[in-house]
Design a protein around this motif. Structure first.
Motif, PDB file in Angstrom:
ATOM      1  N   ARG A 124       0.814  -1.219   0.000  1.00 27.72           N
ATOM      2  CA  ARG A 124       0.000   0.000   0.000  1.00 27.72           C
ATOM      3  C   ARG A 124       0.848   1.271   0.000  1.00 27.72           C
ATOM      4  O   ARG A 124       0.321   2.362  -0.158  1.00 27.72           O
ATOM      5  N   ALA A 125       2.138   1.138   0.203  1.00 27.48           N
ATOM      6  CA  ALA A 125       3.008   2.315   0.248  1.00 27.48           C
ATOM      7  C   ALA A 125       2.955   3.069  -1.078  1.00 27.48           C
ATOM      8  O   ALA A 125       2.829   2.473  -2.150  1.00 27.48           O
ATOM      9  N   GLN A 126       3.045   4.388  -0.986  1.00 28.29           N
ATOM     10  CA  GLN A 126       3.056   5.250  -2.157  1.00 28.29           C
ATOM     11  C   GLN A 126       4.502   5.633  -2.470  1.00 28.29           C
ATOM     12  O   GLN A 126       5.194   6.204  -1.622  1.00 28.29           O
ATOM     13  N   LEU A 127       4.967   5.313  -3.666  1.00 26.81           N
ATOM     14  CA  LEU A 127       6.332   5.629  -4.064  1.00 26.81           C
ATOM     15  C   LEU A 127       6.349   6.912  -4.892  1.00 26.81           C
ATOM     16  O   LEU A 127       5.631   7.022  -5.898  1.00 26.81           O
ATOM     17  N   VAL A 128       7.150   7.884  -4.427  1.00 28.05           N
ATOM     18  CA  VAL A 128       7.239   9.187  -5.094  1.00 28.05           C
ATOM     19  C   VAL A 128       8.687   9.443  -5.482  1.00 28.05           C
ATOM     20  O   VAL A 128       9.588   9.330  -4.648  1.00 28.05           O
ATOM     21  N   MET A 129       8.898   9.774  -6.755  1.00 27.64           N
ATOM     22  CA  MET A 129      10.241  10.148  -7.200  1.00 27.64           C
ATOM     23  C   MET A 129      10.374  11.667  -7.206  1.00 27.64           C
ATOM     24  O   MET A 129       9.509  12.366  -7.743  1.00 27.64           O
ATOM     25  N   LEU A 130      11.454  12.165  -6.597  1.00 24.33           N
ATOM     26  CA  LEU A 130      11.791  13.585  -6.693  1.00 24.33           C
ATOM     27  C   LEU A 130      12.746  13.739  -7.863  1.00 24.33           C
ATOM     28  O   LEU A 130      13.838  13.154  -7.865  1.00 24.33           O
ATOM     29  N   ALA A 131      12.321  14.477  -8.876  1.00 19.80           N
ATOM     30  CA  ALA A 131      13.088  14.589 -10.112  1.00 19.80           C
ATOM     31  C   ALA A 131      13.585  16.015 -10.323  1.00 19.80           C
ATOM     32  O   ALA A 131      12.964  16.973  -9.856  1.00 19.80           O
ATOM     33  N   PRO A 132      14.684  16.169 -11.046  1.00 19.22           N
ATOM     34  CA  PRO A 132      15.176  17.518 -11.371  1.00 19.22           C
ATOM     35  C   PRO A 132      14.343  18.117 -12.500  1.00 19.22           C
ATOM     36  O   PRO A 132      13.692  17.385 -13.252  1.00 19.22           O
ATOM     37  N   PRO A 133      14.377  19.450 -12.657  1.00 16.79           N
ATOM     38  CA  PRO A 133      13.651  20.073 -13.767  1.00 16.79           C
ATOM     39  C   PRO A 133      14.157  19.580 -15.124  1.00 16.79           C
ATOM     40  O   PRO A 133      13.400  19.529 -16.094  1.00 16.79           O
ATOM     41  N   SER A 134      15.449  19.223 -15.178  1.00 15.80           N
ATOM     42  CA  SER A 134      16.037  18.707 -16.419  1.00 15.80           C
ATOM     43  C   SER A 134      17.312  17.949 -16.062  1.00 15.80           C
ATOM     44  O   SER A 134      17.863  18.119 -14.964  1.00 15.80           O
ATOM     45  N   TRP A 135      17.771  17.121 -16.979  1.00 19.66           N
ATOM     46  CA  TRP A 135      19.021  16.400 -16.760  1.00 19.66           C
ATOM     47  C   TRP A 135      20.184  17.395 -16.620  1.00 19.66           C
ATOM     48  O   TRP A 135      21.054  17.230 -15.770  1.00 19.66           O
ATOM     49  N   GLU A 136      20.166  18.455 -17.428  1.00 18.65           N
ATOM     50  CA  GLU A 136      21.237  19.456 -17.380  1.00 18.65           C
ATOM     51  C   GLU A 136      21.306  20.126 -16.009  1.00 18.65           C
ATOM     52  O   GLU A 136      22.388  20.401 -15.487  1.00 18.65           O
ATOM     53  N   HIS A 137      20.138  20.358 -15.423  1.00 12.40           N
ATOM     54  CA  HIS A 137      20.079  20.969 -14.089  1.00 12.40           C
ATOM     55  C   HIS A 137      20.750  20.064 -13.064  1.00 12.40           C
ATOM     56  O   HIS A 137      21.511  20.531 -12.204  1.00 12.40           O
ATOM     57  N   LEU A 138      20.489  18.764 -13.150  1.00 11.39           N
ATOM     58  CA  LEU A 138      21.094  17.819 -12.211  1.00 11.39           C
ATOM     59  C   LEU A 138      22.606  17.751 -12.409  1.00 11.39           C
ATOM     60  O   LEU A 138      23.367  17.735 -11.430  1.00 11.39           O
ATOM     61  N   VAL A 139      23.050  17.727 -13.658  1.00  9.94           N
ATOM     62  CA  VAL A 139      24.492  17.701 -13.937  1.00  9.94           C
ATOM     63  C   VAL A 139      25.160  18.945 -13.341  1.00  9.94           C
ATOM     64  O   VAL A 139      26.216  18.859 -12.709  1.00  9.94           O
ATOM     65  N   ASP A 140      24.524  20.112 -13.510  1.00  9.87           N
ATOM     66  CA  ASP A 140      25.064  21.350 -12.942  1.00  9.87           C
ATOM     67  C   ASP A 140      25.177  21.261 -11.423  1.00  9.87           C
ATOM     68  O   ASP A 140      26.161  21.722 -10.834  1.00  9.87           O
ATOM     69  N   ARG A 141      24.137  20.687 -10.790  1.00 14.58           N
ATOM     70  CA  ARG A 141      24.149  20.558  -9.327  1.00 14.58           C
ATOM     71  C   ARG A 141      25.299  19.665  -8.864  1.00 14.58           C
ATOM     72  O   ARG A 141      25.978  19.968  -7.881  1.00 14.58           O
ATOM     73  N   LEU A 142      25.503  18.550  -9.561  1.00 17.25           N
ATOM     74  CA  LEU A 142      26.519  17.588  -9.136  1.00 17.25           C
ATOM     75  C   LEU A 142      27.932  18.041  -9.475  1.00 17.25           C
ATOM     76  O   LEU A 142      28.869  17.779  -8.722  1.00 17.25           O
ATOM     77  N   THR A 143      28.103  18.730 -10.591  1.00 18.48           N
ATOM     78  CA  THR A 143      29.452  19.171 -10.977  1.00 18.48           C
ATOM     79  C   THR A 143      29.783  20.536 -10.385  1.00 18.48           C
ATOM     80  O   THR A 143      30.947  20.863 -10.184  1.00 18.48           O
ATOM     81  N   GLY A 144      28.751  21.319 -10.058  1.00 18.12           N
ATOM     82  CA  GLY A 144      28.951  22.672  -9.546  1.00 18.12           C
ATOM     83  C   GLY A 144      29.512  22.717  -8.147  1.00 18.12           C
ATOM     84  O   GLY A 144      30.048  23.736  -7.719  1.00 18.12           O
ATOM     85  N   ARG A 145      29.386  21.603  -7.401  1.00 18.82           N
ATOM     86  CA  ARG A 145      29.933  21.592  -6.036  1.00 18.82           C
ATOM     87  C   ARG A 145      31.443  21.777  -6.064  1.00 18.82           C
ATOM     88  O   ARG A 145      32.008  22.395  -5.168  1.00 18.82           O
ATOM     89  N   GLY A 146      32.094  21.173  -7.067  1.00 21.59           N
ATOM     90  CA  GLY A 146      33.537  21.321  -7.220  1.00 21.59           C
ATOM     91  C   GLY A 146      34.350  20.719  -6.095  1.00 21.59           C
ATOM     92  O   GLY A 146      35.537  21.009  -5.956  1.00 21.59           O
ATOM     93  N   THR A 147      33.738  19.876  -5.272  1.00 24.10           N
ATOM     94  CA  THR A 147      34.439  19.329  -4.110  1.00 24.10           C
ATOM     95  C   THR A 147      34.799  17.864  -4.298  1.00 24.10           C
ATOM     96  O   THR A 147      35.462  17.278  -3.455  1.00 24.10           O
ATOM     97  N   GLU A 148      34.355  17.259  -5.410  1.00 24.04           N
ATOM     98  CA  GLU A 148      34.575  15.827  -5.586  1.00 24.04           C
ATOM     99  C   GLU A 148      35.386  15.540  -6.834  1.00 24.04           C
ATOM    100  O   GLU A 148      35.350  16.296  -7.811  1.00 24.04           O
ATOM    101  N   HIS A 149      36.094  14.440  -6.801  1.00 25.82           N
ATOM    102  CA  HIS A 149      36.896  13.994  -7.933  1.00 25.82           C
ATOM    103  C   HIS A 149      35.969  13.713  -9.126  1.00 25.82           C
ATOM    104  O   HIS A 149      34.863  13.210  -8.951  1.00 25.82           O
TER     105      HIS A 149
END
Length: 198
Positions: A124-149
């Motif tokens: 009965r559980a409801q599964l909800v996906m939280l999605a980015p506005p676009s793939w490019e937006h997600l890439v910017d978020r992950l690469t913009g941190r600049g703290t990871e290899h």
């Protein structure tokens, strides 16, 4: 999505499982959801990893050793469990069931494999996906941190592609273009029409 008690027209609280790729803003949306609706039960996971500075047992996680974790698995105490980077993580079943029985909507924030396990444990559980506005937006978020290899970022992006490809397994999708709006959308999915005037 409401869940009615058969023959009564009364909406029952239900478990909502929120998943989404790294960098999509789950922590920010959940913090805003807490602000908008403090009565929601947020599950606290059990883990075998050591507490980090500032973490409190029972608030951030329930910290246990590996032997205790294995005992909890064998006793059927988890809705889902998995191992990451040498540490075990699991969602305790009883507090979720007690919250729902008390009339509180409950929320788990877990990754895709855990969401699939919960679907089996509590259909009965409801599964909800939280999605980015676009793939490019997600890439910017992950690469913009600049703290990871770069290799770490590439690995996260590969996992994110896999997670987003599983969208059809979810009941609903909430796009996080704006944290307040995304939290409000998630809240309406959790409590449906039952909240007005309550």
């Amino acid at each position: 999505m409401s869940d009615f008690e058969p023959g009564t027209g009364v909406v029952r609280p239900r478990l909502t499982v929120l998943s989404g790729p790294s960098g999509v803003g789950k922590s920010s949306v959940l913090a805003e959801l807490r602000r908008q609706q403090p009565d929601i039960y947020f599950s606290v996971s059990v883990t075998t990893r050591k507490p980090r500075p500032g973490e409190t047992d029972g608030v951030h996680y329930h910290f246990v050793d590996r032997e205790k974790f294995q005992q909890m698995i064998h006793a059927g105490e988890f809705l889902e469990h998995a191992e990451f980077a040498g540490n075990c993580y699991g969602t305790p079943r009883r507090p979720v069931e007690e919250a729902l029985a008390a009339g509180r909507p409950a929320l788990l924030e877990i990754e895709l494999q855990g969401a699939r396990q919960v679907r089996v444990a509590m259909p009965r559980a409801q599964l909800v996906m939280l999605a980015p506005p676009s793939w490019e937006h997600l890439v910017d978020r992950l690469t913009g941190r600049g703290t990871e290899h770069p290799e770490v970022v590439e690995r996260r992006l590969a996992i994110a592609r896999e997670e987003l490809a599983a969208e059809k397994e979810f009941d609903e999708v909430v796009v996080n273009a704006d944290v307040q709006s995304a939290a409000a959308d998630l809240l309406s999915l959790m409590v449906g029409p039952r909240i007005s005037g309550v």
